[in-house]
Design a protein around this motif. Structure first.
Motif, mmCIF file in Angstrom:
data_model
loop_
_atom_site.group_PDB
_atom_site.id
_atom_site.type_symbol
_atom_site.label_atom_id
_atom_site.label_comp_id
_atom_site.label_asym_id
_atom_site.label_seq_id
_atom_site.Cartn_x
_atom_site.Cartn_y
_atom_site.Cartn_z
ATOM 1 N N ARG A 16 0.570 8.803 5.259
ATOM 2 C CA ARG A 16 -0.314 9.255 3.936
ATOM 3 C C ARG A 16 -0.739 10.414 4.357
ATOM 4 O O ARG A 16 -0.388 11.599 3.387
ATOM 5 C CB ARG A 16 -1.321 8.564 3.320
ATOM 6 N N GLU A 17 -1.161 10.729 5.969
ATOM 7 C CA GLU A 17 -2.584 11.976 5.852
ATOM 8 C C GLU A 17 -0.456 12.874 6.055
ATOM 9 O O GLU A 17 -0.791 13.789 5.848
ATOM 10 C CB GLU A 17 -3.387 12.010 6.804
ATOM 11 N N GLU B 10 -3.396 -1.073 8.430
ATOM 12 C CA GLU B 10 -4.244 -0.330 7.421
ATOM 13 C C GLU B 10 -4.090 1.219 7.923
ATOM 14 O O GLU B 10 -3.814 2.415 7.588
ATOM 15 C CB GLU B 10 -6.325 -0.348 6.937
ATOM 16 N N ASN B 11 -4.575 1.554 9.082
ATOM 17 C CA ASN B 11 -4.369 2.828 9.929
ATOM 18 C C ASN B 11 -2.752 3.238 10.208
ATOM 19 O O ASN B 11 -2.645 4.736 9.610
ATOM 20 C CB ASN B 11 -4.547 2.199 11.579
ATOM 21 N N VAL C 133 -0.631 2.906 7.529
ATOM 22 C CA VAL C 133 -0.644 3.485 5.953
ATOM 23 C C VAL C 133 -1.253 4.739 5.549
ATOM 24 O O VAL C 133 -0.536 5.602 5.511
ATOM 25 C CB VAL C 133 -1.106 2.223 4.894
ATOM 26 N N ARG C 134 -2.312 4.664 6.824
ATOM 27 C CA ARG C 134 -3.504 5.984 6.616
ATOM 28 C C ARG C 134 -2.767 6.819 6.992
ATOM 29 O O ARG C 134 -2.765 8.412 6.855
ATOM 30 C CB ARG C 134 -4.806 6.113 7.375
ATOM 31 N N ILE C 135 -2.033 6.847 8.329
ATOM 32 C CA ILE C 135 -1.404 8.084 9.422
ATOM 33 C C ILE C 135 -0.071 8.645 8.308
ATOM 34 O O ILE C 135 0.036 10.026 8.616
ATOM 35 C CB ILE C 135 -0.646 7.430 10.357
ATOM 36 N N GLU D 210 0.785 -1.202 0.136
ATOM 37 C CA GLU D 210 -0.052 0.151 -0.034
ATOM 38 C C GLU D 210 1.217 1.459 -0.280
ATOM 39 O O GLU D 210 0.745 2.235 -0.636
ATOM 40 C CB GLU D 210 -0.986 -0.102 1.685
#
Length: 352
Positions: free
Chosen positions: A347-348, A340-341, A343-345, A90
């Motif tokens: 990216r943001e 998943e969390n 990766v989101r962190i 990801e």
């Protein structure tokens, strides 16, 4: 009546032994063929395992496709670049990812005298300059988080922004380290180097009975010793991968099979942080920084179990100018517990 009860107890015991024996046979069959499925997933995402000679260090690393800005990932102690396998596919959609085995880990080869923060940091900086070729985003877990702070503090021109994933800040400094669960493992490293034994993984398992009981809920050391031997006999030369373990423990076991105990001994003996003060380094960081803080506790015997307590996390955030803080209900290796969390962190934070 007593005779009947005794016979029943013998029958039950025999049945239990039979069931355990059958289960062991099934597990052994798995060991002979098991390969972590994320090897294929990481390869399918375009990652290649490579080597680079930097001074006296032969770095092993995985590089993904060039799909965005460079991102350097630094694993936790006892693991390796493959511990990021659950998030690499990801992350590679938005970044040009470099996941590195640093000194004492994986297939990277480094001299024992280089097992300290200043030398590892300097070699990682040379890796960024030589292999990556420009400033990077950096995310590091545990000891990798401490090294991430080193890079941001000492080579700011090479670092765009950092995510410190539950780093062992302050808690890994001597003598505070001696009160932590981590030092139990590090003490085993020192003992092993003096023991004359020739299989560190098996030595470490035997010395970490309490750790495995806490993590797995039972005294797993005898089972782990037997299954590691079975796997090694069936897969000579391959890193140990045990199918029945949860991902974090499985990847820790894999990493420990490739681990140089000189690294842990340097912590236990107070050499790893020599000449590297955590507070002074954090105060020098000028790039955007995010501190991820996972769960922690103090055991009944007073041993600290975690990377940072709340006061240490608060102190770290206060020292880094403009740092952001995020408390996460997670085990220490957040990218494995909550991929998943994680990766989101990233990216943001890195790509707002």
């Amino acid at each position: 009546m007593k005779s009947k009860k005794r016979k029943l107890a013998i029958i039950i015991a025999a049945a239990v032994v039979l069931v355990l024996g059958i289960a062991a046979l099934v597990l052994v069959r798995q060991f002979k063929t098991f390969t972590d499925p994320y090897h294929e997933k990481v390869a399918a995402a375009g990652f290649e395992e490579k080597q680079a000679q930097i001074g006296g260090v032969s770095f092993n690393y995985a590089e993904g496709p060039d799909n965005g800005p460079a991102l350097l990932l630094l694993h936790a102690q006892h693991m390796g670049w493959f511990s990021f396998s659950r998030v690499l596919p990801e992350l590679s959609r938005d970044f040009h990812v470099f996941a590195v085995d640093y000194h004492g880990h994986g297939k990277t080869s480094a001299p024992p005298e280089s097992m300290n923060a200043n030398q590892i940091g300097a070699n990682l900086a040379a890796f960024i300059e030589t292999v990556i070729g420009g400033p990077v985003f950096v995310s590091g877990n545990s000891s990798g988080g401490v090294l991430t702070a080193w890079l941001a503090a000492n080579r700011p021109e090479l670092v765009k922004a950092i995510v410190l994933e539950d780093p062992a800040l302050f808690s890994s400094e001597y003598p505070r380290l001696l009160d932590t669960i981590a030092d139990r493992s590090f003490a085993i490293c020192s003992d092993y180097l003096e023991s004359g034994e020739n299989d560190f993984l098996l030595y470490w398992i035997e010395g970490c009975r309490a750790f495995f009981k806490k993590q797995l809920g039972f005294n797993a050391a005898p089972l782990l010793t037997a299954t590691v031997n079975a796997y090694k006999n069936s897969n000579p030369g391959k890193p140990v991968e045990l199918a029945f373990l949860p991902p974090t423990i499985r990847l820790m076991m894999r990493g420990m099979g490739l681990y140089d105990p000189q690294f842990g001994a340097a912590f236990h003996e107070g050499r790893w942080n020599e000449g590297f003060d955590h507070a002074e380094a954090l105060a020098k960081i000028q790039c955007p920084a995010l501190l991820l803080h996972a769960n922690f506790e103090t055991l009944e015997d007073g041993t600290f179990y975690g990377a940072m307590d709340q006061s240490e996390a608060d102190r770290a955030v206060a020292l880094i100018p403009g740092a952001k803080y995020m408390r996460i209900d997670s085990d220490h290796v957040i990218h494995l517990a909550q991929p998943e969390n994680f990766v989101r962190i990233l990216r943001e934070f890195f790509l707002p």
